[in-house]
Scaffold this motif. Structure first.
Motif, PDB file in Angstrom:
ATOM      1  N   ARG A   1       1.054  -1.330  -0.050  1.00  0.00           N
ATOM      2  CA  ARG A   1       0.021   0.077   0.077  1.00  0.00           C
ATOM      3  C   ARG A   1       0.836   1.047  -0.030  1.00  0.00           C
ATOM      4  O   ARG A   1       0.431   2.437  -0.581  1.00  0.00           O
ATOM      5  N   ILE A   2       2.106   1.073   0.514  1.00  0.00           N
ATOM      6  CA  ILE A   2       3.060   2.326   0.223  1.00  0.00           C
ATOM      7  C   ILE A   2       4.373   1.464  -0.310  1.00  0.00           C
ATOM      8  O   ILE A   2       4.480   0.440  -0.074  1.00  0.00           O
ATOM      9  N   PRO A   3       5.275   2.426  -0.802  1.00  0.00           N
ATOM     10  CA  PRO A   3       6.544   1.763  -1.297  1.00  0.00           C
ATOM     11  C   PRO A   3       7.403   1.444  -0.045  1.00  0.00           C
ATOM     12  O   PRO A   3       8.445   0.593  -0.171  1.00  0.00           O
ATOM     13  N   GLY A   4       7.370   2.487   1.037  1.00  0.00           N
ATOM     14  CA  GLY A   4       8.189   2.450   1.987  1.00  0.00           C
ATOM     15  C   GLY A   4       7.972   3.591   2.932  1.00  0.00           C
ATOM     16  O   GLY A   4       7.151   4.433   2.727  1.00  0.00           O
ATOM     17  N   TRP A   5       8.803   3.865   3.869  1.00  0.00           N
ATOM     18  CA  TRP A   5       8.769   4.997   4.762  1.00  0.00           C
ATOM     19  C   TRP A   5      10.118   5.396   5.358  1.00  0.00           C
ATOM     20  O   TRP A   5      11.059   4.588   5.502  1.00  0.00           O
ATOM     21  N   SER A   6      10.180   6.534   5.851  1.00  0.00           N
ATOM     22  CA  SER A   6      11.114   6.837   6.877  1.00  0.00           C
ATOM     23  C   SER A   6      10.610   7.854   7.695  1.00  0.00           C
ATOM     24  O   SER A   6       9.727   8.828   7.499  1.00  0.00           O
ATOM     25  N   CYS A   7      10.742   7.690   9.005  1.00  0.00           N
ATOM     26  CA  CYS A   7      10.263   8.349  10.032  1.00  0.00           C
ATOM     27  C   CYS A   7      11.073   8.699  11.192  1.00  0.00           C
ATOM     28  O   CYS A   7      11.893   7.866  11.616  1.00  0.00           O
TER      29      CYS A   7
ATOM     30  N   ALA B   1      12.750   3.062   9.244  1.00  0.00           N
ATOM     31  CA  ALA B   1      12.906   3.194   7.749  1.00  0.00           C
ATOM     32  C   ALA B   1      12.626   1.531   7.392  1.00  0.00           C
ATOM     33  O   ALA B   1      12.984   0.844   7.763  1.00  0.00           O
ATOM     34  N   GLY B   2      12.075   1.590   6.237  1.00  0.00           N
ATOM     35  CA  GLY B   2      11.900   0.361   5.724  1.00  0.00           C
ATOM     36  C   GLY B   2      11.249   0.544   3.909  1.00  0.00           C
ATOM     37  O   GLY B   2      10.932   1.648   3.631  1.00  0.00           O
TER      38      GLY B   2
ATOM     39  N   MET C   1      14.663   2.537   1.199  1.00  0.00           N
ATOM     40  CA  MET C   1      14.308   3.826   1.831  1.00  0.00           C
ATOM     41  C   MET C   1      15.115   4.080   3.242  1.00  0.00           C
ATOM     42  O   MET C   1      15.337   2.986   4.050  1.00  0.00           O
ATOM     43  N   GLN C   2      15.852   5.086   3.420  1.00  0.00           N
ATOM     44  CA  GLN C   2      16.677   5.346   4.667  1.00  0.00           C
ATOM     45  C   GLN C   2      16.176   6.864   5.180  1.00  0.00           C
ATOM     46  O   GLN C   2      15.626   7.424   4.266  1.00  0.00           O
ATOM     47  N   ALA C   3      17.127   6.866   6.030  1.00  0.00           N
ATOM     48  CA  ALA C   3      16.698   8.478   6.621  1.00  0.00           C
ATOM     49  C   ALA C   3      17.294   9.364   5.881  1.00  0.00           C
ATOM     50  O   ALA C   3      17.060  10.628   6.038  1.00  0.00           O
TER      51      ALA C   3
END
Length: 401
Positions: A23-29, A42-43, A54-56
């Motif tokens: 539902r999303i490609p990845g994230w960084s938080c 991140a993932g 995906m990374q910071a």
């Protein structure tokens, strides 16, 4: 209350599930308190086709998260006494001297009236100027923008000065200061920065904000040596997500149109330095230096809408539902939306929180009472596809114990 970092793991778990489900490609938080990182995760992928994780330090276009940065840079000029919030915009941009205001009629032959009072600098900072975005297509004036090639950005070849002159030729949606509408106000503010400082917008932003904060990956372009770190944007389909090529285009050279409203590229790590400065009341982390004074930051995050009303009181006209969740609870400060009636949002939030979001679902909030700041960047367009604004707050606020 303290922020329990052991309770923040749900953030990564939630966005990890969204990634696994396609539902999303990845994230960084990241989450910080008084500028010090308390949680990061991140993932997934920044570029699915190329297999780049995906990374910071993945670089993403901020889109509307540019607006808070440009607004803060502008406030450094206010602190220097070079401009006042009540100054007429026309003092710096003469094209804004004889603006017209839409009253009725079709876009081809609008009926207009003159200004009751001048458009002022604070109108630009609070989006009460009457300017709009053609892409919204919610008003007859929007059609005039689109007909001239102005949707969100300027047409090819037009620079910031030319765009501002063109916007001044369109009727305003309403008399300045009488309503709220999301549009090109921050881009006009960027041009005011250029006129006052005598420097191109990107140069002044670097000198006043990026360099003092040590934001080495933040600019109006992506350096060719860093292009493999660029996070592409994806959009939902019936079966998952797909690459959104038009939204993923980025500049490797200085752009012709310097957009203070949506043209900055950054990383989650860099942007959190910016948010940490705000959470520290203007102080740069690890130093005794300030970007803005604590009292200026307090003003920036306070509601400046006339009568101290929230947008939900009928003051706002923006049709995009991503902000409508918080509109009943929020007013607007000098570049930020700010929560004035948290109980009206039916979300986990608190009075005084200030925030913003972008079309690619990146969004942040700062809680001045605790010094907590949080940012998520999932690179999903449009921004209201998933309840990311809501979930970010749920996971962070439940960690207050």
């Amino acid at each position: 209350m303290e922020l329990r970092t052991d309770r923040l793991s749900g953030l990564g778990d939630y966005f990890g599930r969204l990634t696994d489900e396609g539902r999303i490609p990845g994230w960084s938080c990241m989450v910080s308190q008084y500028g010090e990182t308390t949680y990061e995760s991140a993932g997934g992928m920044a570029n699915i086709a190329a297999g780049i994780p995906m990374q910071a330090d993945s670089i993403f276009r901020t889109w509307s998260l540019s607006k808070p940065m440009t607004s803060v840079a502008f406030m450094t000029l206010v602190e220097k006494g070079l401009v006042g919030l009540n100054d007429p915009v026309a003092d710096y941009l003469p094209a804004f001297e004889n603006l017209r205001v839409y009253r009725a009629g079709l876009p081809a032959a609008p009926i207009t009236e003159g200004l009751v009072e001048p458009m002022r600098i604070w109108h630009l900072l609070t989006h009460t100027s009457g300017l709009g975005y053609g892409a919204h297509q919610s008003h007859a004036v929007d059609t005039l923008y689109v007909n001239e090639g102005y949707t969100v950005e300027a047409p090819p070849g037009a620079d910031l000065a030319e765009a501002v002159e063109k916007w001044a030729s369109f009727p305003l949606r309403f008399q300045p200061g009488t309503a709220w509408n999301y549009g090109v106000s921050t881009d006009v503010l960027g041009r005011v920065i250029e006129v006052i400082s005598g420097k191109r917008l990107d140069v002044y932003m670097k000198e006043s904000l990026f360099e003092p904060l040590g934001l080495h990956d933040t600019d109006f372009r992506v350096d060719a040596s860093k292009k493999d770190r660029y996070a592409e944007i994806y959009s939902p389909t019936a079966d998952g997500i797909e690459h959104n090529a038009p939204a993923s285009v980025y500049n490797t050279d200085d752009p012709v149109f310097m957009s203070g409203g949506g043209g900055i590229y950054t990383t989650v790590a860099d942007y959190m330095e910016f948010l940490g400065m705000l959470a520290n009341n203007g102080r740069i982390r690890g130093t005794s230096d300030y970007v803005l004074s604590p009292l200026t930051v307090e003003s920036v995050r306070s509601n400046h809408l006339p009568g101290n009303v929230p947008l939900g009181a009928g003051f706002g006209t923006w049709p995009v539902p991503a902000v409508n969740e918080l509109m009943p609870a929020a007013g607007f400060g000098l570049g930020f939306m700010t929560v004035v009636s948290p109980q009206e949002s039916h979300m986990l939030t608190r009075e005084g929180e200030y925030f913003w979001l972008s079309m690619s679902s990146s969004n942040f909030f700062v809680d001045p009472a605790s010094g907590v700041a949080a940012l998520i960047s999932p690179q999903l367009y449009p921004s209201r596809t998933l309840p990311i604004t809501n979930r970010l707050r749920q996971f962070v606020y439940q960690a207050y114990c």
